[in-house]
Design a protein around this motif. Structure first.
Motif, PDB file in Angstrom:
ATOM      1  N   MET A   1     -16.386  -4.313  21.628  1.00  0.00           N
ATOM      2  CA  MET A   1     -15.645  -4.532  22.882  1.00  0.00           C
ATOM      3  C   MET A   1     -14.188  -4.113  22.728  1.00  0.00           C
ATOM      4  O   MET A   1     -13.634  -3.445  23.608  1.00  0.00           O
ATOM      5  N   ILE A   2     -13.596  -4.476  21.599  1.00  0.00           N
ATOM      6  CA  ILE A   2     -12.183  -4.118  21.412  1.00  0.00           C
ATOM      7  C   ILE A   2     -12.052  -2.611  21.224  1.00  0.00           C
ATOM      8  O   ILE A   2     -11.151  -1.985  21.777  1.00  0.00           O
ATOM      9  N   SER A   3     -12.992  -2.025  20.509  1.00  0.00           N
ATOM     10  CA  SER A   3     -12.860  -0.587  20.285  1.00  0.00           C
ATOM     11  C   SER A   3     -13.050   0.189  21.591  1.00  0.00           C
ATOM     12  O   SER A   3     -12.303   1.132  21.881  1.00  0.00           O
ATOM     13  N   ASP A   4     -13.983  -0.232  22.462  1.00  0.00           N
ATOM     14  CA  ASP A   4     -14.137   0.452  23.765  1.00  0.00           C
ATOM     15  C   ASP A   4     -12.906   0.220  24.638  1.00  0.00           C
ATOM     16  O   ASP A   4     -12.449   1.130  25.342  1.00  0.00           O
ATOM     17  N   ALA A   5     -12.388  -1.015  24.613  1.00  0.00           N
ATOM     18  CA  ALA A   5     -11.191  -1.316  25.422  1.00  0.00           C
ATOM     19  C   ALA A   5      -9.984  -0.522  24.911  1.00  0.00           C
ATOM     20  O   ALA A   5      -9.171  -0.020  25.685  1.00  0.00           O
TER      21      ALA A   5
ATOM     22  N   GLU B   1     -10.788  -1.353  32.426  1.00  0.00           N
ATOM     23  CA  GLU B   1     -10.044  -2.507  32.940  1.00  0.00           C
ATOM     24  C   GLU B   1      -8.583  -2.121  33.151  1.00  0.00           C
ATOM     25  O   GLU B   1      -7.918  -1.661  32.229  1.00  0.00           O
ATOM     26  N   PHE B   2      -8.111  -2.313  34.371  1.00  0.00           N
ATOM     27  CA  PHE B   2      -6.731  -1.925  34.681  1.00  0.00           C
ATOM     28  C   PHE B   2      -6.231  -2.812  35.812  1.00  0.00           C
ATOM     29  O   PHE B   2      -6.499  -2.568  36.980  1.00  0.00           O
ATOM     30  N   HIS B   3      -5.574  -3.894  35.438  1.00  0.00           N
ATOM     31  CA  HIS B   3      -5.034  -4.818  36.435  1.00  0.00           C
ATOM     32  C   HIS B   3      -3.516  -4.687  36.456  1.00  0.00           C
ATOM     33  O   HIS B   3      -2.906  -4.484  35.417  1.00  0.00           O
ATOM     34  N   GLN B   4      -2.963  -4.841  37.649  1.00  0.00           N
ATOM     35  CA  GLN B   4      -1.506  -4.904  37.719  1.00  0.00           C
ATOM     36  C   GLN B   4      -1.089  -6.040  38.634  1.00  0.00           C
ATOM     37  O   GLN B   4      -1.362  -5.959  39.839  1.00  0.00           O
ATOM     38  N   PRO B   5      -0.492  -7.098  38.155  1.00  0.00           N
ATOM     39  CA  PRO B   5      -0.153  -7.299  36.752  1.00  0.00           C
ATOM     40  C   PRO B   5      -1.378  -7.703  35.942  1.00  0.00           C
ATOM     41  O   PRO B   5      -2.354  -8.201  36.509  1.00  0.00           O
ATOM     42  N   GLU B   6      -1.322  -7.471  34.655  1.00  0.00           N
ATOM     43  CA  GLU B   6      -2.429  -7.836  33.761  1.00  0.00           C
ATOM     44  C   GLU B   6      -2.258  -9.294  33.326  1.00  0.00           C
ATOM     45  O   GLU B   6      -1.143  -9.748  33.101  1.00  0.00           O
ATOM     46  N   THR B   7      -3.384 -10.012  33.264  1.00  0.00           N
ATOM     47  CA  THR B   7      -3.313 -11.405  32.809  1.00  0.00           C
ATOM     48  C   THR B   7      -4.349 -11.712  31.725  1.00  0.00           C
ATOM     49  O   THR B   7      -4.346 -12.805  31.177  1.00  0.00           O
ATOM     50  N   HIS B   8      -5.243 -10.781  31.459  1.00  0.00           N
ATOM     51  CA  HIS B   8      -6.358 -11.089  30.557  1.00  0.00           C
ATOM     52  C   HIS B   8      -6.014 -10.802  29.095  1.00  0.00           C
ATOM     53  O   HIS B   8      -5.244  -9.901  28.790  1.00  0.00           O
TER      54      HIS B   8
ATOM     55  N   VAL C   1      -7.542  -9.546  26.300  1.00  0.00           N
ATOM     56  CA  VAL C   1      -7.740  -8.316  25.518  1.00  0.00           C
ATOM     57  C   VAL C   1      -6.771  -7.208  25.951  1.00  0.00           C
ATOM     58  O   VAL C   1      -6.055  -6.647  25.105  1.00  0.00           O
ATOM     59  N   PRO C   2      -6.674  -6.880  27.247  1.00  0.00           N
ATOM     60  CA  PRO C   2      -5.713  -5.815  27.596  1.00  0.00           C
ATOM     61  C   PRO C   2      -4.261  -6.186  27.298  1.00  0.00           C
ATOM     62  O   PRO C   2      -3.468  -5.311  26.896  1.00  0.00           O
ATOM     63  N   LEU C   3      -3.907  -7.465  27.435  1.00  0.00           N
ATOM     64  CA  LEU C   3      -2.523  -7.854  27.108  1.00  0.00           C
ATOM     65  C   LEU C   3      -2.252  -7.660  25.623  1.00  0.00           C
ATOM     66  O   LEU C   3      -1.176  -7.213  25.209  1.00  0.00           O
ATOM     67  N   MET C   4      -3.264  -7.967  24.830  1.00  0.00           N
ATOM     68  CA  MET C   4      -3.116  -7.818  23.387  1.00  0.00           C
ATOM     69  C   MET C   4      -2.960  -6.335  23.027  1.00  0.00           C
ATOM     70  O   MET C   4      -2.131  -5.972  22.189  1.00  0.00           O
ATOM     71  N   LEU C   5      -3.738  -5.476  23.693  1.00  0.00           N
ATOM     72  CA  LEU C   5      -3.639  -4.043  23.402  1.00  0.00           C
ATOM     73  C   LEU C   5      -2.271  -3.517  23.846  1.00  0.00           C
ATOM     74  O   LEU C   5      -1.676  -2.662  23.170  1.00  0.00           O
ATOM     75  N   ASP C   6      -1.747  -4.047  24.947  1.00  0.00           N
ATOM     76  CA  ASP C   6      -0.377  -3.685  25.370  1.00  0.00           C
ATOM     77  C   ASP C   6       0.631  -4.048  24.289  1.00  0.00           C
ATOM     78  O   ASP C   6       1.547  -3.279  23.997  1.00  0.00           O
ATOM     79  N   ALA C   7       0.450  -5.235  23.704  1.00  0.00           N
ATOM     80  CA  ALA C   7       1.398  -5.678  22.669  1.00  0.00           C
ATOM     81  C   ALA C   7       1.259  -4.795  21.433  1.00  0.00           C
ATOM     82  O   ALA C   7       2.260  -4.429  20.793  1.00  0.00           O
ATOM     83  N   ILE C   8       0.023  -4.421  21.118  1.00  0.00           N
ATOM     84  CA  ILE C   8      -0.208  -3.587  19.931  1.00  0.00           C
ATOM     85  C   ILE C   8       0.493  -2.237  20.063  1.00  0.00           C
ATOM     86  O   ILE C   8       1.098  -1.745  19.118  1.00  0.00           O
ATOM     87  N   ASP C   9       0.431  -1.634  21.271  1.00  0.00           N
ATOM     88  CA  ASP C   9       1.069  -0.309  21.346  1.00  0.00           C
ATOM     89  C   ASP C   9       2.444  -0.343  22.008  1.00  0.00           C
ATOM     90  O   ASP C   9       2.932   0.668  22.513  1.00  0.00           O
ATOM     91  N   GLY C  10       3.058  -1.530  21.981  1.00  0.00           N
ATOM     92  CA  GLY C  10       4.480  -1.617  22.344  1.00  0.00           C
ATOM     93  C   GLY C  10       4.769  -1.636  23.832  1.00  0.00           C
ATOM     94  O   GLY C  10       5.930  -1.545  24.237  1.00  0.00           O
ATOM     95  N   LYS C  11       3.719  -1.752  24.680  1.00  0.00           N
ATOM     96  CA  LYS C  11       3.987  -1.796  26.121  1.00  0.00           C
ATOM     97  C   LYS C  11       4.529  -3.158  26.542  1.00  0.00           C
ATOM     98  O   LYS C  11       5.010  -3.323  27.651  1.00  0.00           O
ATOM     99  N   ARG C  12       4.353  -4.155  25.682  1.00  0.00           N
ATOM    100  CA  ARG C  12       5.048  -5.429  25.880  1.00  0.00           C
ATOM    101  C   ARG C  12       5.479  -5.943  24.508  1.00  0.00           C
ATOM    102  O   ARG C  12       4.922  -5.512  23.493  1.00  0.00           O
ATOM    103  N   ASP C  13       6.455  -6.849  24.532  1.00  0.00           N
ATOM    104  CA  ASP C  13       7.038  -7.269  23.245  1.00  0.00           C
ATOM    105  C   ASP C  13       6.023  -7.960  22.349  1.00  0.00           C
ATOM    106  O   ASP C  13       5.948  -7.714  21.160  1.00  0.00           O
ATOM    107  N   ALA C  14       5.273  -8.885  22.970  1.00  0.00           N
ATOM    108  CA  ALA C  14       4.349  -9.678  22.158  1.00  0.00           C
ATOM    109  C   ALA C  14       3.290 -10.297  23.054  1.00  0.00           C
ATOM    110  O   ALA C  14       3.486 -10.414  24.267  1.00  0.00           O
ATOM    111  N   LEU C  15       2.195 -10.681  22.446  1.00  0.00           N
ATOM    112  CA  LEU C  15       1.190 -11.473  23.161  1.00  0.00           C
ATOM    113  C   LEU C  15       1.558 -12.939  22.970  1.00  0.00           C
ATOM    114  O   LEU C  15       1.770 -13.381  21.835  1.00  0.00           O
TER     115      LEU C  15
END
Ligand code: UFG
Length: 327
Positions: free
Chosen positions: A312-316, A182-189, A191-205
């Motif tokens: 699902m989260i681990s594969d994502a 899954e790779f959307h730009q911009p992302e709105t979903h 699970v990927p937004l949450m993973l972005d927040a987890i690894d610092g690609k965005r401030d927070a979910l």
């Protein structure tokens, strides 16, 4: 070679479909306008650049590849956007699908697998959502998909276009081999937004709404792994090729997770903190969407294998860390 025309084959779900179709012995022919799809995701068969709003481009694809069936994924699919730009959703999704359906009939390609959505049901309090539940969408995205379902029913009566309609619940996860994801730009979903927040690609979910009438105040959804979802599509395609009748199937597991529960599970799977902010409701969001149907299992023999939330989260997460597309 047995060709299947896959609209949106360069997108998240369509690219997983192409991989599964190739593995099942079909040749997936991607038809995509690359507005949201990725050329890098087209790995399993030929690629046609074309737009569903251009009938001549669709006709040319049918003439060149003579597909036995269509799998129609291409659509604008963001609930929030559909509320602010309904015209875009109606034109792109409904007019584009009508062009495709008419082109399929003209080319005598009479097997059609359609990606619809549980968003066609709308908000139903304490009602088990099965395929007979009345469809009362509360956003333009769901309304556009319901309209396409109606078109398909009319075209079956008039032209014998056989169809399998899948009403997806929330799709998550990624190909375990890491070839597509899954790779959307911009992302709105979520699970990927949450993973972005987890690894610092965005401030927070941001949690969209904490005052829903649910146990923890956040929306509840039924999440299904993209690979399981696509397994059902291959079964649906074979259902049609075996001459079975048109049918609608929900694709969900029947288990609901609130936004907060998804966040908690992500924390456990990744062993990392999830920075969150509490925000207001997003217009168009239903309170709860959980499938109450076992029809796909009973009739298609569909058996989800990877649709636990942890899987699902681990594969994502694996895809999130290693996979992306450049163009
Ligand atoms: N959410 C948040 N914060 C975010 C993003 C989402 O709290 O930053 C919440 C949403 O409000 C919703 C849940 O997480 O409650 C899931 O939202 P998604 O945007 O991931 O998915 P949707 O439920 O809006 O829609 C998705 C697809 C549709 C499909 C639908 C079926 O985008 O195509 O699932 O429910 F039809």
């Amino acid at each position: 070679m047995v060709n299947v025309l896959v609209t949106g084959g360069a997108g998240y779900i369509g690219s997983h479909a192409c991989k599964a179709l190739a593995a099942a012995g079909f040749t997936p022919v991607t038809f995509d306008n690359f507005v949201t799809g990725w050329r890098d995701a087209v790995k399993f068969g030929p690629m046609v650049e074309g737009d569903l709003l251009n009938r001549a481009e669709i006709d040319a694809a049918f003439a060149e590849y003579k597909p036995v069936a269509v799998m129609h994924f291409a659509a604008l699919s963001q609930v929030g956007d559909s509320m602010t730009q309904p015209g875009l959703y109606w034109r792109n999704n409904v007019q584009g699908s009508l062009n495709l359906i008419e082109a399929a009939v003209a080319a005598n390609c009479k097997n059609f697998v359609f990606s619809s959505t549980c968003a066609t049901y709308g908000d139903h309090d304490n009602v088990v959502l099965d395929e007979d539940t009345v469809q009362l969408p509360i956003n333009a995205y769901g309304a556009s998909k319901r309209a396409i379902e109606d078109i398909l029913r009319d075209f079956e009566v008039a032209h014998g276009l056989k169809n399998v309609i899948f009403r997806y619940f929330n799709v998550a996860g990624a190909d375990p081999d890491g070839e597509v994801g899954e790779f959307h730009q911009p992302e709105t979903h979520l699970v990927p937004l949450m993973l972005d927040a987890i690894d610092g690609k965005r401030d927070a979910l941001t949690i969209f709404g904490t005052d829903y009438d649910t146990p923890d105040g956040t929306c509840i959804r039924d999440y299904v792994h993209v690979c399981d979802l696509i397994d059902a599509h291959v079964l649906g395609l074979n259902w049609l090729l075996d001459g079975k009748p048109s049918r609608v199937f929900n694709l969900g597991t029947g288990t609901g997770f609130s936004v907060r529960e998804v966040i908690d599970r992500s924390r456990e799977v990744t062993n990392r903190a999830v920075p969150i902010k509490e925000g207001v409701r997003r217009p168009g969001d239903c309170t709860k969407l959980v499938s109450g149907s076992t029809r796909a299992a009973a009739e298609l023999g569909w058996a989800p294998k990877r649709s636990t939330m942890s899987q699902m989260i681990s594969d994502a997460w694996r895809w999130h860390q290693t996979g992306h597309y450049n163009s």
